[in-house]
Motif scaffolding. Sequence first.
Motif, mmCIF file in Angstrom:
data_model
loop_
_atom_site.group_PDB
_atom_site.id
_atom_site.type_symbol
_atom_site.label_atom_id
_atom_site.label_comp_id
_atom_site.label_asym_id
_atom_site.label_seq_id
_atom_site.Cartn_x
_atom_site.Cartn_y
_atom_site.Cartn_z
ATOM 1 N N ARG A 1 0.939 -1.196 0.049
ATOM 2 C CA ARG A 1 0.256 -0.152 -0.049
ATOM 3 C C ARG A 1 0.873 1.244 -0.255
ATOM 4 O O ARG A 1 0.759 1.989 -0.661
ATOM 5 N N LEU A 2 1.504 1.359 0.731
ATOM 6 C CA LEU A 2 3.054 2.593 1.237
ATOM 7 C C LEU A 2 3.395 2.863 -0.375
ATOM 8 O O LEU A 2 3.660 3.385 -0.946
ATOM 9 N N LYS A 3 3.540 1.721 -0.822
ATOM 10 C CA LYS A 3 5.241 2.503 -1.999
ATOM 11 C C LYS A 3 3.727 2.248 -3.138
ATOM 12 O O LYS A 3 3.973 2.843 -4.231
ATOM 13 N N ASN A 4 2.224 2.163 -3.456
ATOM 14 C CA ASN A 4 1.770 2.278 -4.681
ATOM 15 C C ASN A 4 1.245 3.916 -3.567
ATOM 16 O O ASN A 4 1.091 4.820 -5.159
ATOM 17 N N LEU A 5 1.173 4.257 -2.615
ATOM 18 C CA LEU A 5 0.819 5.829 -2.829
ATOM 19 C C LEU A 5 1.795 6.653 -2.750
ATOM 20 O O LEU A 5 1.616 7.627 -3.050
ATOM 21 N N SER A 6 3.694 5.927 -2.556
ATOM 22 C CA SER A 6 3.827 7.035 -3.545
ATOM 23 C C SER A 6 4.272 6.819 -4.283
ATOM 24 O O SER A 6 4.031 8.063 -4.835
ATOM 25 N N LYS A 7 4.343 6.131 -5.660
ATOM 26 C CA LYS A 7 4.048 6.011 -6.587
ATOM 27 C C LYS A 7 2.532 6.986 -7.380
ATOM 28 O O LYS A 7 3.171 8.088 -8.035
ATOM 29 N N LYS A 8 1.668 6.874 -6.593
ATOM 30 C CA LYS A 8 0.623 8.102 -6.327
ATOM 31 C C LYS A 8 0.796 9.412 -6.394
ATOM 32 O O LYS A 8 0.664 10.382 -7.428
ATOM 33 N N GLU A 9 1.711 9.672 -5.550
ATOM 34 C CA GLU A 9 1.953 11.107 -5.302
ATOM 35 C C GLU A 9 3.413 11.674 -5.429
ATOM 36 O O GLU A 9 3.341 12.393 -5.974
ATOM 37 N N LEU A 10 3.856 10.669 -5.887
ATOM 38 C CA LEU A 10 4.813 11.153 -7.086
ATOM 39 C C LEU A 10 4.591 12.020 -8.453
ATOM 40 O O LEU A 10 4.975 12.627 -9.367
ATOM 41 N N SER A 11 3.598 10.630 -8.829
ATOM 42 C CA SER A 11 2.843 11.047 -10.035
ATOM 43 C C SER A 11 1.741 12.742 -10.267
ATOM 44 O O SER A 11 1.937 13.597 -11.423
ATOM 45 N N GLU A 12 1.563 12.494 -8.678
ATOM 46 C CA GLU A 12 0.674 13.633 -8.815
ATOM 47 C C GLU A 12 1.333 15.011 -8.414
ATOM 48 O O GLU A 12 1.209 15.917 -9.270
ATOM 49 N N LEU A 13 3.150 14.489 -8.334
ATOM 50 C CA LEU A 13 3.944 16.182 -8.576
ATOM 51 C C LEU A 13 4.729 16.502 -9.633
ATOM 52 O O LEU A 13 5.104 17.467 -10.214
ATOM 53 N N LYS A 14 3.779 15.624 -10.932
ATOM 54 C CA LYS A 14 4.177 15.749 -12.238
ATOM 55 C C LYS A 14 3.902 16.611 -13.313
ATOM 56 O O LYS A 14 2.634 17.194 -12.470
#
Length: 178
Positions: A165-178
């Motif tokens: 879950r944490l790893k998926n959330l990290s991908k999500k939050e990183l993608s939102e920074l782009k």
Amino acid sequence: MKSNRGFVIGRMQPVHKGHIEVIKKTLEEVEEIVIGIGSAQLSHTLKNPFTAGERIMMITKALADNEIDADKYYIIPMEDIQMNAIWVAHVKMMTPPFLKVFSGNYLVQELFKEEGFEVTTPPLFNREELSGTEIRNRILNNEDWSNLVPKATFNIINEINGAERLKNLSKKELSELK
Ligand code: NAD
């Protein structure tokens, strides 16, 4: 008589050994303890990955493993409110009565002191490692975090696939920074 009941609150994202030490230490000073699960409405973000229900499971099982009797504590999920000035009244509405507050959080301390509560700062236990931020970072970076949390927290995070879950959330939050 409410004088011998204490209050602690934490986001506990996740419950770690520092939280358990604070609760044990507090129970040396009061007969019963009210444990607030803070920011109960938050989950599924990098800073707050676990639901209130998951955190309740972690703390309940960890306290049982530490042989702390269930009649010594009350676990209350506490949602945040926008108005700090009336937060203590909100907490009081949701909890069994208490007079003493045990917290290392400066805002929590200030708000309760202003309302006339006795506030104590519990000692910190190995704060460099025993912190939610450190544990979440270690999970994300595939580093060992198992010795920083009670066995119960470790088992529950595994049961709910918390690392994934944490790893998926990290991908999500990183993608939102782009
Ligand atoms: P936390 O999980 O970081 O810490 C919980 C408690 O454990 C703190 O008292 C802390 O000092 C202690 N602790 C943590 N690590 C420790 C260690 N290694 N050794 C010893 N003690 C340790 O949670 P927190 O951020 O303090 O939680 C406060 C909660 O209160 C939050 O959920 C916050 O949103 C809530 N709050 C809400 C409002 C509002 O809604 N307006 C206002 C104030 C506070």
